[in-house]
Design a protein around this motif. Structure first.
Motif, short mmCIF file in Angstrom:
data_model
loop_
_atom_site.label_atom_id
_atom_site.label_comp_id
_atom_site.label_asym_id
_atom_site.label_seq_id
_atom_site.Cartn_x
_atom_site.Cartn_y
_atom_site.Cartn_z
N TRP A 112 -39.93 -54.05 -45.77
CA TRP A 112 -41.23 -53.86 -45.15
C TRP A 112 -41.38 -54.71 -43.89
O TRP A 112 -41.91 -54.27 -42.88
CB TRP A 112 -42.31 -54.21 -46.17
N LYS A 113 -40.87 -55.94 -43.97
CA LYS A 113 -41.03 -56.85 -42.83
C LYS A 113 -39.93 -57.91 -42.85
O LYS A 113 -39.49 -58.34 -43.93
CB LYS A 113 -42.40 -57.54 -42.87
N ILE A 114 -39.49 -58.31 -41.65
CA ILE A 114 -38.52 -59.40 -41.49
C ILE A 114 -39.18 -60.49 -40.65
O ILE A 114 -39.75 -60.22 -39.59
CB ILE A 114 -37.23 -58.92 -40.80
N ILE A 115 -39.12 -61.72 -41.14
CA ILE A 115 -39.75 -62.85 -40.44
C ILE A 115 -38.67 -63.89 -40.17
O ILE A 115 -38.03 -64.40 -41.09
CB ILE A 115 -40.88 -63.46 -41.28
N TRP A 116 -38.49 -64.21 -38.89
CA TRP A 116 -37.43 -65.14 -38.47
C TRP A 116 -37.98 -66.55 -38.32
O TRP A 116 -39.06 -66.76 -37.76
CB TRP A 116 -36.83 -64.69 -37.14
N GLY A 117 -37.23 -67.54 -38.82
CA GLY A 117 -37.59 -68.93 -38.62
C GLY A 117 -38.75 -69.36 -39.50
O GLY A 117 -39.28 -68.59 -40.31
N TYR A 118 -39.14 -70.63 -39.34
CA TYR A 118 -40.28 -71.14 -40.09
C TYR A 118 -41.05 -72.16 -39.27
O TYR A 118 -40.48 -73.12 -38.73
CB TYR A 118 -39.84 -71.81 -41.41
N GLY A 119 -42.36 -71.95 -39.19
CA GLY A 119 -43.28 -72.91 -38.59
C GLY A 119 -44.45 -73.09 -39.55
O GLY A 119 -45.10 -72.10 -39.94
N LYS A 120 -44.70 -74.32 -39.94
CA LYS A 120 -45.75 -74.59 -40.93
C LYS A 120 -47.09 -74.04 -40.46
O LYS A 120 -47.49 -74.27 -39.31
CB LYS A 120 -45.85 -76.10 -41.17
N GLY A 121 -47.75 -73.31 -41.31
CA GLY A 121 -49.05 -72.74 -40.97
C GLY A 121 -48.92 -71.33 -40.45
O GLY A 121 -49.41 -70.38 -41.07
N THR A 122 -48.24 -71.17 -39.33
CA THR A 122 -48.13 -69.83 -38.72
C THR A 122 -47.27 -68.90 -39.57
O THR A 122 -47.67 -67.76 -39.85
CB THR A 122 -47.55 -69.93 -37.30
N THR A 123 -46.09 -69.38 -40.00
CA THR A 123 -45.23 -68.54 -40.84
C THR A 123 -45.84 -68.35 -42.22
O THR A 123 -45.72 -67.28 -42.82
CB THR A 123 -43.83 -69.16 -40.96
N ASP A 124 -46.50 -69.39 -42.73
CA ASP A 124 -47.17 -69.27 -44.03
C ASP A 124 -48.14 -68.09 -44.01
O ASP A 124 -48.15 -67.25 -44.93
CB ASP A 124 -47.96 -70.55 -44.34
N LYS A 125 -48.96 -68.02 -42.99
CA LYS A 125 -49.96 -66.95 -42.88
C LYS A 125 -49.29 -65.59 -42.72
O LYS A 125 -49.71 -64.59 -43.33
CB LYS A 125 -50.89 -67.21 -41.70
N GLU A 126 -48.23 -65.55 -41.90
CA GLU A 126 -47.55 -64.28 -41.66
C GLU A 126 -46.95 -63.73 -42.96
O GLU A 126 -47.03 -62.54 -43.25
CB GLU A 126 -46.46 -64.48 -40.60
N ILE A 127 -46.36 -64.61 -43.76
CA ILE A 127 -45.78 -64.20 -45.03
C ILE A 127 -46.87 -63.73 -46.00
O ILE A 127 -46.75 -62.67 -46.63
CB ILE A 127 -44.95 -65.35 -45.64
N LYS A 128 -47.93 -64.50 -46.13
CA LYS A 128 -49.01 -64.13 -47.06
C LYS A 128 -49.65 -62.81 -46.66
O LYS A 128 -49.95 -61.97 -47.53
CB LYS A 128 -50.06 -65.24 -47.11
N ASP A 129 -49.87 -62.62 -45.37
CA ASP A 129 -50.49 -61.37 -44.91
C ASP A 129 -49.60 -60.17 -45.26
O ASP A 129 -50.10 -59.11 -45.68
CB ASP A 129 -50.73 -61.42 -43.40
N ALA A 130 -48.30 -60.32 -45.08
CA ALA A 130 -47.38 -59.21 -45.37
C ALA A 130 -47.35 -58.90 -46.86
O ALA A 130 -47.34 -57.73 -47.27
CB ALA A 130 -45.97 -59.57 -44.87
N ILE A 131 -47.36 -59.94 -47.70
CA ILE A 131 -47.37 -59.72 -49.15
C ILE A 131 -48.68 -59.06 -49.58
O ILE A 131 -48.68 -58.12 -50.39
CB ILE A 131 -47.17 -61.07 -49.88
N ASP A 132 -49.78 -59.55 -49.05
CA ASP A 132 -51.09 -59.00 -49.42
C ASP A 132 -51.20 -57.52 -49.06
O ASP A 132 -51.84 -56.74 -49.78
CB ASP A 132 -52.20 -59.79 -48.73
N GLU A 133 -50.59 -57.13 -47.95
CA GLU A 133 -50.62 -55.71 -47.55
C GLU A 133 -49.96 -54.83 -48.60
O GLU A 133 -50.41 -53.71 -48.87
CB GLU A 133 -49.91 -55.52 -46.22
N LEU A 134 -48.89 -55.33 -49.21
CA LEU A 134 -48.15 -54.54 -50.19
C LEU A 134 -48.77 -54.61 -51.58
O LEU A 134 -48.69 -53.66 -52.36
CB LEU A 134 -46.69 -55.02 -50.25
N ILE A 135 -49.39 -55.75 -51.91
CA ILE A 135 -50.00 -55.89 -53.24
C ILE A 135 -51.39 -55.24 -53.25
O ILE A 135 -51.76 -54.54 -54.18
CB ILE A 135 -50.12 -57.37 -53.63
#
Length: 402
Positions: free
Chosen positions: A379-402
Protein backbone atom coordinates in the motif's frame (compact mmCIF):
# COMPACT_ATOMS: atom_id res chain seq x y z
CA UNK A 1 51.26 26.10 67.15
CA UNK A 2 50.50 22.55 66.05
CA UNK A 3 47.30 23.69 64.35
CA UNK A 4 49.28 26.25 62.38
CA UNK A 5 51.81 23.58 61.36
CA UNK A 6 49.02 21.24 60.27
CA UNK A 7 47.35 24.00 58.26
CA UNK A 8 50.69 24.79 56.60
CA UNK A 9 51.29 21.13 55.75
CA UNK A 10 47.79 20.74 54.29
CA UNK A 11 48.26 23.87 52.20
CA UNK A 12 51.66 22.65 50.99
CA UNK A 13 50.32 19.19 50.10
CA UNK A 14 47.35 20.74 48.29
CA UNK A 15 49.68 23.00 46.34
CA UNK A 16 51.91 20.05 45.38
CA UNK A 17 48.89 18.04 44.22
CA UNK A 18 47.71 21.01 42.15
CA UNK A 19 51.18 21.49 40.66
CA UNK A 20 51.47 17.78 39.84
CA UNK A 21 47.99 17.80 38.28
CA UNK A 22 48.99 20.73 36.10
CA UNK A 23 52.19 18.94 35.09
CA UNK A 24 50.26 15.79 34.17
CA UNK A 25 47.82 17.84 32.08
CA UNK A 26 50.68 19.74 30.42
CA UNK A 27 52.54 16.50 29.68
CA UNK A 28 49.41 14.95 28.22
CA UNK A 29 48.76 17.96 26.00
CA UNK A 30 52.41 18.09 24.94
CA UNK A 31 52.17 14.45 23.93
CA UNK A 32 48.96 15.06 21.96
CA UNK A 33 50.53 18.05 20.20
CA UNK A 34 53.44 15.85 19.18
CA UNK A 35 51.08 13.22 17.76
CA UNK A 36 49.02 15.88 15.98
CA UNK A 37 52.20 17.37 14.53
CA UNK A 38 53.19 13.97 13.16
CA UNK A 39 49.72 13.51 11.65
CA UNK A 40 49.96 16.90 9.96
CA UNK A 41 53.16 15.76 8.24
CA UNK A 42 51.28 12.98 6.42
CA UNK A 43 50.66 13.97 2.81
CA UNK A 44 49.55 10.49 1.77
CA UNK A 45 49.11 7.04 3.29
CA UNK A 46 48.24 3.61 1.99
CA UNK A 47 47.21 0.84 4.37
CA UNK A 48 45.12 -2.24 5.05
CA UNK A 49 42.02 -1.38 7.05
CA UNK A 50 39.72 -3.46 9.23
CA UNK A 51 36.40 -1.85 10.22
CA UNK A 52 33.94 -3.40 12.67
CA UNK A 53 30.78 -2.31 14.44
CA UNK A 54 28.65 -3.58 17.31
CA UNK A 55 25.51 -2.69 19.20
CA UNK A 56 26.04 -0.34 22.17
CA UNK A 57 27.47 -2.09 25.21
CA UNK A 58 28.29 -5.22 23.19
CA UNK A 59 31.76 -6.30 22.10
CA UNK A 60 30.45 -8.79 19.54
CA UNK A 61 30.91 -7.33 16.06
CA UNK A 62 27.79 -7.58 13.94
CA UNK A 63 29.74 -6.75 10.81
CA UNK A 64 33.38 -6.50 9.78
CA UNK A 65 34.85 -5.16 6.54
CA UNK A 66 38.36 -5.31 5.14
CA UNK A 67 39.65 -2.68 2.71
CA UNK A 68 42.82 -1.44 1.13
CA UNK A 69 42.82 2.36 1.43
CA UNK A 70 44.59 5.32 -0.09
CA UNK A 71 44.44 8.63 1.77
CA UNK A 72 45.71 12.03 0.62
CA UNK A 73 45.90 15.40 2.35
CA UNK A 74 43.76 17.81 0.32
CA UNK A 75 43.86 21.38 1.69
CA UNK A 76 41.66 22.54 -1.20
CA UNK A 77 38.75 20.60 0.31
CA UNK A 78 37.32 22.85 3.00
CA UNK A 79 34.97 20.18 4.35
CA UNK A 80 37.10 17.11 5.10
CA UNK A 81 40.56 18.29 4.09
CA UNK A 82 41.33 14.94 2.54
CA UNK A 83 40.79 12.81 -0.56
CA UNK A 84 40.62 9.04 -0.26
CA UNK A 85 39.72 5.76 -1.95
CA UNK A 86 38.74 2.28 -0.80
CA UNK A 87 39.74 -0.84 -2.77
CA UNK A 88 38.94 -4.53 -2.52
CA UNK A 89 41.81 -6.05 -0.49
CA UNK A 90 42.01 -9.16 -2.67
CA UNK A 91 42.25 -7.09 -5.86
CA UNK A 92 43.44 -3.51 -5.40
CA UNK A 93 42.56 -2.69 -9.00
CA UNK A 94 38.88 -2.83 -8.00
CA UNK A 95 37.81 0.43 -6.36
CA UNK A 96 34.69 0.58 -4.19
CA UNK A 97 34.56 4.23 -3.12
CA UNK A 98 36.39 7.50 -3.51
CA UNK A 99 36.05 11.10 -2.42
CA UNK A 100 38.03 13.92 -4.03
CA UNK A 101 36.53 17.02 -2.44
CA UNK A 102 34.06 17.47 -5.30
CA UNK A 103 32.05 14.25 -5.16
CA UNK A 104 31.70 10.95 -3.37
CA UNK A 105 31.50 8.02 -5.77
CA UNK A 106 30.53 4.38 -5.17
CA UNK A 107 31.26 1.64 -7.69
CA UNK A 108 28.47 -0.84 -7.02
CA UNK A 109 29.40 -4.12 -8.64
CA UNK A 110 26.18 -5.91 -7.69
CA UNK A 111 24.15 -3.62 -9.98
CA UNK A 112 27.01 -2.53 -12.26
CA UNK A 113 26.51 1.12 -11.43
CA UNK A 114 28.84 4.04 -10.72
CA UNK A 115 26.86 6.18 -8.28
CA UNK A 116 27.95 9.81 -7.97
CA UNK A 117 27.00 12.22 -5.19
CA UNK A 118 28.24 15.75 -5.87
CA UNK A 119 26.45 17.13 -2.78
CA UNK A 120 24.30 19.49 -4.86
CA UNK A 121 21.24 18.64 -2.77
CA UNK A 122 23.07 18.47 0.58
CA UNK A 123 21.58 21.10 2.91
CA UNK A 124 23.84 20.28 5.87
CA UNK A 125 26.73 22.54 6.89
CA UNK A 126 29.02 19.49 6.63
CA UNK A 127 29.38 16.50 4.33
CA UNK A 128 28.03 13.33 5.96
CA UNK A 129 30.88 11.03 4.98
CA UNK A 130 33.36 9.07 7.07
CA UNK A 131 36.84 10.58 6.75
CA UNK A 132 39.90 8.35 6.28
CA UNK A 133 41.78 7.01 9.28
CA UNK A 134 44.59 9.52 9.83
CA UNK A 135 42.45 12.54 8.96
CA UNK A 136 39.78 11.26 11.37
CA UNK A 137 42.05 10.61 14.34
CA UNK A 138 43.76 13.96 13.74
CA UNK A 139 40.40 15.76 13.92
CA UNK A 140 39.61 14.09 17.25
CA UNK A 141 42.98 14.98 18.82
CA UNK A 142 42.82 18.56 17.52
CA UNK A 143 39.34 18.93 19.04
CA UNK A 144 40.55 17.58 22.39
CA UNK A 145 43.32 20.19 22.48
CA UNK A 146 41.21 23.17 21.43
CA UNK A 147 37.61 22.66 22.56
CA UNK A 148 35.83 24.52 25.33
CA UNK A 149 33.23 21.74 25.60
CA UNK A 150 32.83 19.69 28.76
CA UNK A 151 35.26 16.80 28.23
CA UNK A 152 37.57 14.46 30.10
CA UNK A 153 40.76 12.97 28.70
CA UNK A 154 43.03 10.18 29.84
CA UNK A 155 46.33 8.72 28.66
CA UNK A 156 47.38 5.18 29.57
CA UNK A 157 50.61 3.37 28.80
CA UNK A 158 50.59 -0.21 27.51
CA UNK A 159 54.00 -1.59 26.60
CA UNK A 160 54.78 -0.35 23.11
CA UNK A 161 51.64 1.78 22.78
CA UNK A 162 49.49 4.37 24.52
CA UNK A 163 45.74 4.68 24.79
CA UNK A 164 44.23 8.15 24.56
CA UNK A 165 40.62 8.42 25.72
CA UNK A 166 38.32 11.37 25.05
CA UNK A 167 34.87 11.53 26.66
CA UNK A 168 32.52 14.34 25.59
CA UNK A 169 29.62 15.20 27.91
CA UNK A 170 26.75 16.84 26.02
CA UNK A 171 23.08 16.49 25.14
CA UNK A 172 24.21 16.06 21.53
CA UNK A 173 26.35 13.43 19.89
CA UNK A 174 29.66 14.83 18.68
CA UNK A 175 30.84 13.28 15.42
CA UNK A 176 33.82 14.21 13.28
CA UNK A 177 33.44 14.93 9.58
CA UNK A 178 36.65 16.88 9.09
CA UNK A 179 35.44 19.15 11.90
CA UNK A 180 33.37 18.41 15.02
CA UNK A 181 29.67 18.09 14.19
CA UNK A 182 27.01 18.34 16.90
CA UNK A 183 24.08 16.08 16.16
CA UNK A 184 20.94 18.03 17.08
CA UNK A 185 18.81 14.87 16.91
CA UNK A 186 20.90 12.08 18.43
CA UNK A 187 19.80 8.48 17.94
CA UNK A 188 20.05 7.60 21.61
CA UNK A 189 18.21 8.45 24.79
CA UNK A 190 19.16 12.10 25.14
CA UNK A 191 21.77 11.32 27.80
CA UNK A 192 24.56 11.49 25.28
CA UNK A 193 28.17 10.67 26.02
CA UNK A 194 30.44 10.47 22.98
CA UNK A 195 33.61 8.49 23.66
CA UNK A 196 36.67 8.11 21.47
CA UNK A 197 39.62 5.82 22.18
CA UNK A 198 42.78 6.11 20.07
CA UNK A 199 45.70 3.68 20.30
CA UNK A 200 49.04 5.32 19.50
CA UNK A 201 52.30 3.53 18.73
CA UNK A 202 55.38 4.55 20.71
CA UNK A 203 57.60 3.76 17.73
CA UNK A 204 56.35 6.61 15.54
CA UNK A 205 53.82 8.42 17.76
CA UNK A 206 51.02 7.84 15.27
CA UNK A 207 47.58 6.23 15.75
CA UNK A 208 46.97 2.69 14.51
CA UNK A 209 43.50 2.00 15.95
CA UNK A 210 40.46 3.91 17.19
CA UNK A 211 37.12 3.09 18.77
CA UNK A 212 34.05 5.33 18.59
CA UNK A 213 31.33 4.69 21.20
CA UNK A 214 27.88 6.23 20.86
CA UNK A 215 24.49 5.47 22.40
CA UNK A 216 23.34 3.70 19.23
CA UNK A 217 26.54 2.05 17.99
CA UNK A 218 30.16 1.25 18.71
CA UNK A 219 32.56 1.13 15.78
CA UNK A 220 36.29 0.71 15.46
CA UNK A 221 38.97 0.71 12.79
CA UNK A 222 42.57 -0.47 12.76
CA UNK A 223 45.21 -0.14 10.09
CA UNK A 224 48.41 -2.02 9.28
CA UNK A 225 51.00 -2.32 6.49
CA UNK A 226 51.09 1.47 6.38
CA UNK A 227 53.23 3.41 3.93
CA UNK A 228 53.51 7.18 4.32
CA UNK A 229 54.16 9.90 1.74
CA UNK A 230 54.93 7.58 -1.17
CA UNK A 231 51.73 8.06 -3.20
CA UNK A 232 51.05 11.43 -4.84
CA UNK A 233 47.58 12.90 -5.12
CA UNK A 234 48.36 14.14 -8.64
CA UNK A 235 48.92 10.55 -9.77
CA UNK A 236 45.56 9.32 -8.51
CA UNK A 237 43.05 9.26 -11.37
CA UNK A 238 39.77 7.70 -10.13
CA UNK A 239 38.24 7.36 -13.59
CA UNK A 240 40.77 4.74 -14.60
CA UNK A 241 39.09 2.40 -12.10
CA UNK A 242 35.64 2.82 -13.67
CA UNK A 243 34.50 -0.41 -15.37
CA UNK A 244 33.56 0.54 -18.97
CA UNK A 245 30.28 -1.43 -18.97
CA UNK A 246 28.84 0.18 -15.80
CA UNK A 247 26.02 2.72 -15.82
CA UNK A 248 26.83 6.14 -14.37
CA UNK A 249 24.05 7.71 -12.29
CA UNK A 250 23.58 10.54 -9.83
CA UNK A 251 23.42 8.90 -6.43
CA UNK A 252 19.90 8.77 -4.99
CA UNK A 253 17.92 9.04 -8.20
CA UNK A 254 17.55 5.31 -8.54
CA UNK A 255 15.44 5.31 -5.32
CA UNK A 256 12.47 6.66 -7.22
CA UNK A 257 12.44 3.53 -9.34
CA UNK A 258 11.60 1.47 -6.25
CA UNK A 259 8.28 3.22 -5.84
CA UNK A 260 6.89 1.01 -8.62
CA UNK A 261 6.49 -1.70 -5.96
CA UNK A 262 3.59 0.27 -4.52
CA UNK A 263 0.31 -1.23 -5.69
CA UNK A 264 1.93 -4.61 -6.41
CA UNK A 265 1.73 -7.86 -4.49
CA UNK A 266 4.56 -8.13 -2.00
CA UNK A 267 7.22 -10.69 -2.95
CA UNK A 268 6.73 -13.92 -0.99
CA UNK A 269 9.30 -15.15 1.52
CA UNK A 270 10.13 -17.58 4.28
CA UNK A 271 12.64 -16.24 6.81
CA UNK A 272 14.01 -17.39 10.15
CA UNK A 273 14.22 -15.66 13.51
CA UNK A 274 17.33 -15.81 15.69
CA UNK A 275 16.08 -19.07 17.26
CA UNK A 276 16.01 -20.62 13.77
CA UNK A 277 12.19 -20.72 13.63
CA UNK A 278 10.85 -20.31 10.06
CA UNK A 279 8.19 -17.66 9.51
CA UNK A 280 6.43 -17.23 6.15
CA UNK A 281 4.71 -14.15 4.80
CA UNK A 282 1.64 -16.25 3.98
CA UNK A 283 1.34 -17.29 7.66
CA UNK A 284 0.78 -13.68 8.81
CA UNK A 285 -2.99 -13.16 8.71
CA UNK A 286 -3.50 -9.64 10.08
CA UNK A 287 -5.54 -7.10 8.11
CA UNK A 288 -2.54 -4.76 7.97
CA UNK A 289 1.10 -5.85 7.99
CA UNK A 290 4.05 -3.52 8.27
CA UNK A 291 7.55 -4.73 7.41
CA UNK A 292 10.61 -2.76 8.43
CA UNK A 293 14.01 -3.48 6.90
CA UNK A 294 16.53 -2.44 9.52
CA UNK A 295 20.19 -2.65 10.49
CA UNK A 296 21.74 -3.09 13.93
CA UNK A 297 23.93 -0.04 14.43
CA UNK A 298 21.91 2.15 12.06
CA UNK A 299 21.20 5.40 13.94
CA UNK A 300 17.73 6.18 12.50
CA UNK A 301 16.75 2.51 12.93
CA UNK A 302 17.69 2.68 16.60
CA UNK A 303 15.83 5.97 17.01
CA UNK A 304 12.64 4.37 15.67
CA UNK A 305 12.50 1.62 18.34
CA UNK A 306 10.49 3.46 21.04
CA UNK A 307 7.85 4.45 18.48
CA UNK A 308 7.63 0.93 17.01
CA UNK A 309 7.27 -0.70 20.44
CA UNK A 310 4.43 1.66 21.28
CA UNK A 311 2.88 1.14 17.85
CA UNK A 312 2.66 -2.60 18.52
CA UNK A 313 0.96 -1.93 21.85
CA UNK A 314 -1.49 0.58 20.37
CA UNK A 315 -2.46 -1.39 17.26
CA UNK A 316 -1.65 -5.07 17.54
CA UNK A 317 -2.66 -5.59 21.16
CA UNK A 318 -5.70 -3.29 21.07
CA UNK A 319 -7.11 -3.69 17.57
CA UNK A 320 -5.87 -7.21 16.69
CA UNK A 321 -5.82 -6.16 13.02
CA UNK A 322 -2.17 -5.16 12.82
CA UNK A 323 1.11 -7.08 12.66
CA UNK A 324 4.61 -5.64 12.60
CA UNK A 325 7.86 -7.44 11.84
CA UNK A 326 11.40 -6.18 11.51
CA UNK A 327 13.92 -7.75 9.17
CA UNK A 328 17.62 -7.38 10.00
CA UNK A 329 19.77 -6.70 6.91
CA UNK A 330 23.18 -5.74 8.32
CA UNK A 331 24.19 -8.52 10.71
CA UNK A 332 24.37 -12.30 10.58
CA UNK A 333 25.76 -12.60 14.10
CA UNK A 334 23.08 -14.55 15.97
CA UNK A 335 24.44 -13.88 19.47
CA UNK A 336 24.76 -10.16 18.72
CA UNK A 337 21.21 -10.04 17.33
CA UNK A 338 19.82 -11.78 20.42
CA UNK A 339 21.58 -9.30 22.71
CA UNK A 340 20.28 -6.38 20.67
CA UNK A 341 16.72 -7.76 20.76
CA UNK A 342 16.77 -8.34 24.52
CA UNK A 343 18.65 -5.18 25.53
CA UNK A 344 16.12 -3.03 23.63
CA UNK A 345 13.12 -4.98 24.96
CA UNK A 346 11.65 -5.50 21.48
CA UNK A 347 8.05 -6.74 21.45
CA UNK A 348 7.80 -7.73 17.79
CA UNK A 349 9.15 -10.40 15.47
CA UNK A 350 12.78 -9.87 14.44
CA UNK A 351 13.79 -11.90 11.39
CA UNK A 352 17.05 -12.43 9.51
CA UNK A 353 17.18 -11.18 5.95
CA UNK A 354 18.61 -12.87 2.86
CA UNK A 355 20.15 -11.38 -0.25
CA UNK A 356 17.15 -12.59 -2.22
CA UNK A 357 14.56 -10.70 -0.16
CA UNK A 358 16.53 -7.44 -0.12
CA UNK A 359 16.75 -7.63 -3.91
CA UNK A 360 13.08 -8.55 -4.27
CA UNK A 361 12.07 -5.57 -2.12
CA UNK A 362 14.75 -3.37 -3.73
CA UNK A 363 16.20 -2.37 -0.37
CA UNK A 364 19.11 0.00 -0.86
CA UNK A 365 19.12 1.70 2.54
CA UNK A 366 17.60 1.34 5.99
CA UNK A 367 15.26 1.90 7.63
CA UNK A 368 12.51 1.46 5.09
CA UNK A 369 8.89 0.55 5.92
CA UNK A 370 6.48 -1.42 3.69
CA UNK A 371 2.81 -1.27 4.65
CA UNK A 372 0.76 -4.14 3.19
CA UNK A 373 -3.02 -4.58 3.05
CA UNK A 374 -4.91 -7.79 3.82
CA UNK A 375 -4.28 -9.10 0.28
CA UNK A 376 -0.58 -8.42 0.82
CA UNK A 377 -0.47 -5.66 -1.76
CA UNK A 378 2.12 -3.00 -0.94
CA UNK A 379 0.00 0.00 0.00
CA UNK A 380 2.78 2.40 0.92
CA UNK A 381 6.59 2.58 1.18
CA UNK A 382 8.17 5.00 3.66
CA UNK A 383 11.91 5.70 3.46
CA UNK A 384 14.04 6.66 6.45
CA UNK A 385 12.93 7.72 9.90
CA UNK A 386 12.40 11.12 11.52
CA UNK A 387 10.83 11.25 14.97
CA UNK A 388 7.35 12.72 14.81
CA UNK A 389 7.04 13.12 11.04
CA UNK A 390 7.57 9.45 10.17
CA UNK A 391 5.49 8.39 13.17
CA UNK A 392 2.51 10.33 11.81
CA UNK A 393 3.05 9.11 8.25
CA UNK A 394 3.06 5.48 9.38
CA UNK A 395 -0.01 5.86 11.62
CA UNK A 396 -1.96 7.66 8.92
CA UNK A 397 -1.21 4.89 6.40
CA UNK A 398 -2.25 2.16 8.85
CA UNK A 399 -5.43 3.99 9.81
CA UNK A 400 -6.42 4.28 6.14
CA UNK A 401 -6.31 0.50 5.80
CA UNK A 402 -7.90 -0.35 9.16
Amino acid sequence: MKSLQMAFIKTLVGSLILINSCKVADNKNDFLRKVLGNLEQIKSATYSSKISASAPGDTTAFRTYYWYKKEYANPADKFIGSSFAWFQPADTTKMYLYYDGLAEVYIESDIKTISIDSFQTNTLPFRPITPPFFNYTGSIIKYALETQDSISTDLKYFGDSLLFRLVIYADKQVEFHGKPVYNENPYGTGREVSRYDIWISKSDYLPYRYRRSMSHQTSWESCKNVEFNKAKIEDFIPSKYFPPDYNITVRGRQITAKIDLEGKTAPDWILKDFDNNPIALKDLKSKVLMIQFTGIGCGPCHASIPFLKQLVIDYKYKLKDFEFISIETWSKNIDGIKKYYNSNGLNYKFLLSTEEITKDYQVRGVPVFYILDENRVIWKIIWGYGKGTTDKEIKDAIDELI
